[in-house]
Scaffold this active site. Sequence first.
Site: not given
Ligand code: AR6
Length: 169
Positions: A32, A34, A116-118, A120, A24
């Site tokens: 997630g 991050d 962005s697919t989690g 976000y 972020n």
């Molecule tokens: N390895 C691979 N993919 C993963 C993993 C992993 N360990 N964990 C989750 N995913 P997200 P965003 C997938 O939420 O949507 C954070 O708080 C997950 O299923 O990690 O960009 C940051 O600090 C999804 O398909 O990222 C920001 O505030 C994808 O990775 C915010 O979340 C991304 O999910 C960013 O949200």
Amino acid sequence: MTRFELVRGNIVEQDVDAIVNAANSSLLGGGGVDGAIHEAAGPELLAACELLDGCETGAAKITPGFQLKARYVIHAVGPGYYSEPRHAELLASAYRRSLELATAHGITSIAFPAISTGIYGYPLDEAAPIAVGTVSAYVREHPAIELVRFVVWSADAEQRYQDALNNLH
Ligand code: AR6
């Protein structure tokens, strides 16, 4: 020619030059991907991020990987799907800017999560073709990048990426 790989797995375990973080704009950690990256890299990663002064949505910044297998972490800030009307443009930009940093640092292998697919909320069926299309267009012009690995978490995401990769040919 750049090789594309699609794997279901954990981004933190990838043995590539750089892994991309779904960060972020504070760059100070979160859940997630991050959270997983900060936990695996160790506290030095947060200390390095604190020096970066944040990052705009659609942009990226780079740090060492510290305790990760990857030598670098590229922290990309994707858009919130519902909060950001220009989400498609900004998602493409997050991928492109990550790759520009990779080029600038001589990185030849890079692993991306589905930015962005989690948390976000970006729907995978819309995000996957943007990810694959943007990366593919970039590496056509920058063949020094030898390997791009898309690392996804779910079977559904894997299918969406496979469809997008199939549509490239
Ligand atoms: N390895 C691979 N993919 C993963 C993993 C992993 N360990 N964990 C989750 N995913 P997200 P965003 C997938 O939420 O949507 C954070 O708080 C997950 O299923 O990690 O960009 C940051 O600090 C999804 O398909 O990222 C920001 O505030 C994808 O990775 C915010 O979340 C991304 O999910 C960013 O949200």
